[in-house]
Scaffold this motif. Structure first.
Motif, PDB file in Angstrom:
ATOM      1  N   UNK A  55      -6.975 -12.674  35.228  1.00  0.00           N
ATOM      2  CA  UNK A  55      -7.521 -12.913  36.374  1.00  0.00           C
ATOM      3  C   UNK A  55      -7.952 -13.200  37.384  1.00  0.00           C
ATOM      4  N   UNK A  56      -6.332 -13.781  37.860  1.00  0.00           N
ATOM      5  CA  UNK A  56      -5.770 -14.353  39.056  1.00  0.00           C
ATOM      6  C   UNK A  56      -4.941 -13.065  39.220  1.00  0.00           C
ATOM      7  N   UNK A  57      -4.717 -11.888  38.794  1.00  0.00           N
ATOM      8  CA  UNK A  57      -4.336 -10.533  39.405  1.00  0.00           C
ATOM      9  C   UNK A  57      -5.075  -9.733  40.075  1.00  0.00           C
ATOM     10  N   UNK A  58      -6.847  -9.764  39.499  1.00  0.00           N
ATOM     11  CA  UNK A  58      -7.545  -8.849  39.943  1.00  0.00           C
ATOM     12  C   UNK A  58      -7.917 -10.003  40.528  1.00  0.00           C
ATOM     13  N   UNK A  59      -8.341 -11.362  41.210  1.00  0.00           N
ATOM     14  CA  UNK A  59      -8.721 -12.092  41.630  1.00  0.00           C
ATOM     15  C   UNK A  59      -8.184 -11.859  43.143  1.00  0.00           C
ATOM     16  N   UNK A  60      -6.680 -12.227  43.494  1.00  0.00           N
ATOM     17  CA  UNK A  60      -6.203 -11.709  44.234  1.00  0.00           C
ATOM     18  C   UNK A  60      -5.931 -10.475  45.021  1.00  0.00           C
ATOM     19  N   UNK A  99      -6.111  -4.981  40.166  1.00  0.00           N
ATOM     20  CA  UNK A  99      -7.064  -3.899  39.745  1.00  0.00           C
ATOM     21  C   UNK A  99      -7.133  -3.189  38.341  1.00  0.00           C
ATOM     22  N   UNK A 100      -5.975  -3.282  37.928  1.00  0.00           N
ATOM     23  CA  UNK A 100      -5.274  -1.980  37.441  1.00  0.00           C
ATOM     24  C   UNK A 100      -5.566  -3.203  35.870  1.00  0.00           C
ATOM     25  N   UNK A 142      -8.510  -1.245  34.935  1.00  0.00           N
ATOM     26  CA  UNK A 142      -8.395   0.151  34.173  1.00  0.00           C
ATOM     27  C   UNK A 142      -7.453   0.459  33.427  1.00  0.00           C
ATOM     28  N   UNK A 143      -6.635  -0.098  33.649  1.00  0.00           N
ATOM     29  CA  UNK A 143      -4.880   0.072  32.639  1.00  0.00           C
ATOM     30  C   UNK A 143      -4.157   1.494  32.840  1.00  0.00           C
ATOM     31  N   UNK A 144      -4.473   2.550  33.967  1.00  0.00           N
ATOM     32  CA  UNK A 144      -3.928   3.469  33.800  1.00  0.00           C
ATOM     33  C   UNK A 144      -1.799   3.301  34.357  1.00  0.00           C
ATOM     34  N   UNK A 163      -5.430   4.233  44.677  1.00  0.00           N
ATOM     35  CA  UNK A 163      -5.253   3.030  45.951  1.00  0.00           C
ATOM     36  C   UNK A 163      -5.328   3.802  47.701  1.00  0.00           C
ATOM     37  N   UNK A 164      -5.087   5.172  47.322  1.00  0.00           N
ATOM     38  CA  UNK A 164      -5.184   6.224  48.009  1.00  0.00           C
ATOM     39  C   UNK A 164      -6.870   6.340  49.057  1.00  0.00           C
TER      40      UNK A 164
END
Length: 139
Positions: free
Chosen positions: A30-35, A108-109, A112-114, A123-124
């Motif tokens: 969750x830290x990755x998503x939060x940052x 954010x990935x 999504x896990x892509x 990201x574009x």
């Protein structure tokens, strides 16, 4: 205001660097998503508070948009480019672009896990929407 955006960029970059490099073998939390979310919020706040003629922000957003397209295109045609030495050299341009522009948003990935080239294309979209917000702010 610039310092807030810079701090959010450095924080998102440092937290997401290892997961971005090791994907799909790394575990994201969750830290990755939060940052990544804080980076987007920081960028939007900076866009809202900036002067309407801040060309450096616009250049950054345009480069972010182009980097996602470049990383996606190079990875898509990677099997063709590896056969030619000149094109193989061009493929090395994707790594710095990926690190600077995709890594801060890589949290954010975790939702999504892509694969990384598709995420770079996503990201574009984030950068072009932020760029549209700068022009909407002007008018």
């Amino acid at each position: 205001m610039k310092i807030t955006w810079l701090i959010s960029f450095i924080l998102a970059f440092s937290v997401n660097l290892i997961p971005a490099l090791k994907h799909p073998d790394s575990n994201m939390s969750f830290i990755n998503l939060l940052t990544s979310g804080l980076f987007i919020i920081g960028m939007l706040v900076f866009i809202r508070k900036m002067s309407s003629h801040n060309k450096y922000l616009k250049v950054y957003l345009i480069l972010g948009f182009l980097s996602g397209i470049i990383v996606y295109s190079i990875k898509t045609f990677d099997h063709i480019m590896m056969n030619y030495a000149a094109l193989d050299i061009i493929t090395s341009i994707q790594y710095p672009l990926y690190l600077v522009f995709t890594t801060p948003l890589f949290g954010i990935n975790s939702l999504l896990d892509i694969n990384y080239e598709t995420f770079s294309l996503l990201t574009s979209l984030v950068y072009i929407l932020a760029l549209i917000c700068t022009y909407k702010r002007i008018n």
